[in-house]
Design a protein around this motif. Structure first.
Motif, mmCIF file in Angstrom:
data_model
loop_
_atom_site.group_PDB
_atom_site.id
_atom_site.type_symbol
_atom_site.label_atom_id
_atom_site.label_comp_id
_atom_site.label_asym_id
_atom_site.label_seq_id
_atom_site.Cartn_x
_atom_site.Cartn_y
_atom_site.Cartn_z
ATOM 1 N N TYR A 95 0.850 -1.187 0.000
ATOM 2 C CA TYR A 95 0.000 0.000 0.000
ATOM 3 C C TYR A 95 0.887 1.239 0.000
ATOM 4 C CZ TYR A 95 0.946 0.526 5.014
ATOM 5 O OH TYR A 95 1.565 0.699 6.228
ATOM 6 N N ILE A 96 0.282 2.375 -0.393
ATOM 7 C CA ILE A 96 0.998 3.650 -0.500
ATOM 8 C C ILE A 96 0.214 4.701 0.276
ATOM 9 C CG2 ILE A 96 1.810 5.461 -2.060
ATOM 10 C CD1 ILE A 96 1.982 3.367 -4.257
ATOM 11 N N LYS A 97 0.921 5.508 1.055
ATOM 12 C CA LYS A 97 0.317 6.665 1.718
ATOM 13 C C LYS A 97 0.808 7.927 0.996
ATOM 14 C CE LYS A 97 -0.654 4.896 6.325
ATOM 15 N NZ LYS A 97 -2.093 5.167 6.160
ATOM 16 N N TRP A 98 -0.132 8.795 0.582
ATOM 17 C CA TRP A 98 0.229 9.957 -0.208
ATOM 18 C C TRP A 98 -0.671 11.138 0.171
ATOM 19 C CZ3 TRP A 98 -3.280 12.214 -3.682
ATOM 20 C CH2 TRP A 98 -4.467 11.498 -3.894
ATOM 21 N N GLN A 99 -0.226 12.324 -0.214
ATOM 22 C CA GLN A 99 -1.040 13.520 -0.026
ATOM 23 C C GLN A 99 -0.688 14.537 -1.115
ATOM 24 O OE1 GLN A 99 1.768 15.317 3.531
ATOM 25 N NE2 GLN A 99 -0.385 15.811 3.551
ATOM 26 N N ILE A 100 -1.566 15.491 -1.280
ATOM 27 C CA ILE A 100 -1.354 16.519 -2.298
ATOM 28 C C ILE A 100 -0.339 17.527 -1.765
ATOM 29 C CG2 ILE A 100 -2.462 18.276 -3.721
ATOM 30 C CD1 ILE A 100 -5.094 16.754 -3.326
ATOM 31 N N SER A 101 0.719 17.754 -2.548
ATOM 32 C CA SER A 101 1.742 18.718 -2.148
ATOM 33 C C SER A 101 1.607 20.042 -2.902
ATOM 34 C CB SER A 101 3.137 18.132 -2.391
ATOM 35 O OG SER A 101 3.307 17.795 -3.755
ATOM 36 N N ASP A 102 1.111 20.014 -4.127
ATOM 37 C CA ASP A 102 0.907 21.216 -4.932
ATOM 38 C C ASP A 102 -0.513 21.134 -5.495
ATOM 39 O OD1 ASP A 102 0.839 23.238 -6.846
ATOM 40 O OD2 ASP A 102 2.947 22.980 -7.387
ATOM 41 N N PHE A 103 -1.427 21.892 -4.880
ATOM 42 C CA PHE A 103 -2.846 21.749 -5.215
ATOM 43 C C PHE A 103 -3.149 22.252 -6.618
ATOM 44 C CE2 PHE A 103 -2.712 21.526 -0.671
ATOM 45 C CZ PHE A 103 -3.657 20.565 -0.358
ATOM 46 N N SER A 104 -2.527 23.336 -7.024
ATOM 47 C CA SER A 104 -2.793 23.863 -8.364
ATOM 48 C C SER A 104 -2.300 22.891 -9.432
ATOM 49 C CB SER A 104 -2.139 25.234 -8.534
ATOM 50 O OG SER A 104 -0.725 25.133 -8.366
ATOM 51 N N LEU A 108 -4.644 20.642 -12.184
ATOM 52 C CA LEU A 108 -4.462 20.688 -13.632
ATOM 53 C C LEU A 108 -4.021 19.343 -14.198
ATOM 54 C CD1 LEU A 108 -2.647 24.143 -13.938
ATOM 55 C CD2 LEU A 108 -5.051 23.639 -14.429
ATOM 56 N N ALA A 109 -3.169 18.629 -13.474
ATOM 57 C CA ALA A 109 -2.612 17.369 -13.989
ATOM 58 C C ALA A 109 -3.611 16.227 -13.949
ATOM 59 C CB ALA A 109 -1.363 16.992 -13.196
ATOM 60 N N THR A 110 -4.600 16.301 -13.081
ATOM 61 C CA THR A 110 -5.554 15.195 -12.923
ATOM 62 C C THR A 110 -6.938 15.554 -13.441
ATOM 63 O OG1 THR A 110 -6.021 15.911 -10.658
ATOM 64 C CG2 THR A 110 -4.297 14.252 -10.956
ATOM 65 N N ASP A 111 -7.001 16.505 -14.376
ATOM 66 C CA ASP A 111 -8.283 16.880 -14.989
ATOM 67 C C ASP A 111 -9.315 17.291 -13.944
ATOM 68 O OD1 ASP A 111 -7.335 16.442 -17.534
ATOM 69 O OD2 ASP A 111 -7.986 14.342 -17.564
ATOM 70 N N GLY A 112 -8.942 18.267 -13.143
ATOM 71 C CA GLY A 112 -9.894 18.802 -12.170
ATOM 72 C C GLY A 112 -9.879 18.094 -10.835
ATOM 73 N N GLY A 113 -8.736 17.540 -10.447
ATOM 74 C CA GLY A 113 -8.626 16.904 -9.126
ATOM 75 C C GLY A 113 -9.283 15.545 -9.040
ATOM 76 N N ASP A 114 -9.204 14.752 -10.120
ATOM 77 C CA ASP A 114 -9.782 13.406 -10.143
ATOM 78 C C ASP A 114 -8.871 12.460 -9.353
ATOM 79 O OD1 ASP A 114 -10.967 11.013 -10.635
ATOM 80 O OD2 ASP A 114 -10.957 11.181 -12.816
ATOM 81 N N VAL A 115 -9.324 12.044 -8.171
ATOM 82 C CA VAL A 115 -8.521 11.164 -7.309
ATOM 83 C C VAL A 115 -8.263 9.828 -7.988
ATOM 84 C CG1 VAL A 115 -8.437 9.970 -5.085
ATOM 85 C CG2 VAL A 115 -9.369 12.285 -5.227
ATOM 86 N N LEU A 116 -9.265 9.285 -8.668
ATOM 87 C CA LEU A 116 -9.112 7.991 -9.330
ATOM 88 C C LEU A 116 -8.022 8.040 -10.381
ATOM 89 C CD1 LEU A 116 -10.076 5.113 -9.712
ATOM 90 C CD2 LEU A 116 -11.796 5.962 -11.332
ATOM 91 N N GLN A 117 -7.983 9.130 -11.176
ATOM 92 C CA GLN A 117 -6.954 9.255 -12.189
ATOM 93 C C GLN A 117 -5.571 9.366 -11.560
ATOM 94 O OE1 GLN A 117 -7.541 12.528 -14.861
ATOM 95 N NE2 GLN A 117 -5.617 12.245 -15.945
ATOM 96 N N ALA A 118 -5.460 10.110 -10.465
ATOM 97 C CA ALA A 118 -4.179 10.255 -9.786
ATOM 98 C C ALA A 118 -3.697 8.909 -9.238
ATOM 99 C CB ALA A 118 -4.307 11.270 -8.657
ATOM 100 N N GLU A 119 -4.588 8.148 -8.645
ATOM 101 C CA GLU A 119 -4.184 6.871 -8.069
ATOM 102 C C GLU A 119 -3.854 5.849 -9.147
ATOM 103 O OE1 GLU A 119 -7.076 5.550 -5.228
ATOM 104 O OE2 GLU A 119 -6.200 6.806 -3.641
ATOM 105 N N VAL A 120 -4.540 5.897 -10.275
ATOM 106 C CA VAL A 120 -4.208 4.978 -11.372
ATOM 107 C C VAL A 120 -2.794 5.226 -11.861
ATOM 108 C CG1 VAL A 120 -4.721 4.416 -13.773
ATOM 109 C CG2 VAL A 120 -6.569 4.536 -12.113
#
Length: 339
Positions: A95-104, A108-120
């Motif tokens: 498992y991985i523990k993560w958090q957002i470090s740069d919100f802007s 932009l990188a995850t198409d509007g803050g899509d958590v699923l896309q970021a985790e994929v």
């Protein structure tokens, strides 16, 4: 007069509604991004405006709030098969523990803050990196202290990416992250801080920790190892049983020998004792009878009578003058007894 009160009340209610719609609260553990007509509000550097926890103001009915989770999040990875340096398969659960470090950047990188896309993207990057690291290690190193170093290296590789000197070829995950990083650069006109395009920092994400929960062998390998261990244990058990039976036979033979030897020794001692007793008896009889020969003759005759007349149908034809009946005559008819 009542006619004047109604417009005033309506105006007060309208002001309260507008004021309520203008205010918004960002909760602790979150960050806010405001969208105007579906587009994110940005600063002079084209970076999305990030609102910290607290009370803020927006244009009512035109601007909308989108919240981003600022807390540490956990991503469970499905157990997957990996190959070690020894070409042995392992099933690794992590498992991985993560958090957002740069919100802007994250937005932009995850198409509007899509958590699923970021985790994929993060899961694909982690799986590729873990596969590469395990391919350089043997099973012993993976399951011993080297595993801690492995998890540290994985965290650093995810956060910082790989350098140009790394011989590892770019994977599909690297290309997807690099594409997202390029999109951020385009949307911010290159004013965003430069980061390694194949790291999680390119997505505005920081990996806090990486943990391997379990390392197992594949089912078919586990079954084969179990059967081999079982056969080995059964062989050991048979060897122990054989040794036990051999020791039992030795003990039983030794016990039988001791019994036989003890009985024989006892019989020998009994015969010796009986012989000595008989010898002593004979000696006593001899000493006693040598002192009184006539009495000895008398005793012998009585024993002869007893042995001769102990039956009910005994018939003896003897001369009454025979010396055998001398002790059965009256005293006056008995001649002197000669020894």
């Amino acid at each position: 007069m009542h006619r004047h009160k109604k417009p005033a009340m309506f105006l007060v209610v309208l002001v309260l509604v507008v004021l309520y719609a203008s205010l918004f609260v960002v909760q602790e553990g979150q960050r806010g991004i405001v969208l105007r007509f579906g587009k994110v509000l940005r600063d002079s550097n084209k970076k999305p405006l990030i609102y910290n926890p607290g009370l803020h103001v927006k244009i009512p009915f035109i601007e909308m709030l989108k919240n981003l989770d600022a807390r540490i999040q956990t991503m469970e990875n499905q157990a997957d098969r990996f190959v070690t340096m020894e070409k042995k398969d392992l099933i690794v659960d992590s498992y991985i523990k993560w958090q957002i470090s740069d919100f802007s950047r994250y937005y932009l990188a995850t198409d509007g803050g899509d958590v699923l896309q970021a985790e994929v993207l993060m899961k694909r990057k982690f799986s590729d990196r873990l596969r590469s690291e395990l391919g350089r290690m043997d099973v012993k190193g993976i399951v011993t202290d080297s595993r801690n170093r492995l998890m540290t290296d994985l965290r650093e590789a995810l956060n910082n990416g790989t350098s140009g000197d790394d011989k590892t070829q770019a994977t599909a995950a690297d290309n997807a992250i690099a594409s997202a990083a390029a999109r951020v650069e385009r949307e911010t006109n290159g004013l965003q801080q430069a980061v390694n395009p194949n790291s999680m920092a390119a997505l505005g994400i920081k990996v806090v920790d990486v943990r391997i929960k379990q390392i197992n062998l594949p089912t078919e390998v586990s079954d084969a190892i179990y059967q081999r261990m079982r056969a080995e244990r059964e062989a050991v058990a048979r060897r122990h049983r054989s040794q036990g039976q051999e020791e039992a036979e030795k003990l039983r033979a030794a016990a039988d020998y001791e019994v036989t030897y003890t009985l024989a020794e006892a019989e020998r001692q009994a015969l010796i004792t009986r012989g000595e007793a008989d010898a002593q008896t004979a000696q006593l009889y001899s000493e006693a009878f040598s002192k009184e020969p006539l009495f000895y003759n008398f005793i012998r005759s009585l024993r002869a009578y007893e042995n001769s007349f102990n039956g009910h149908n005994d018939v003896m034809v003897l001369n009454q003058e025979d010396d055998f009946f001398r002790f059965m005559k009256s005293p006056e008819d008995t001649v002197a007894i000669r020894p």
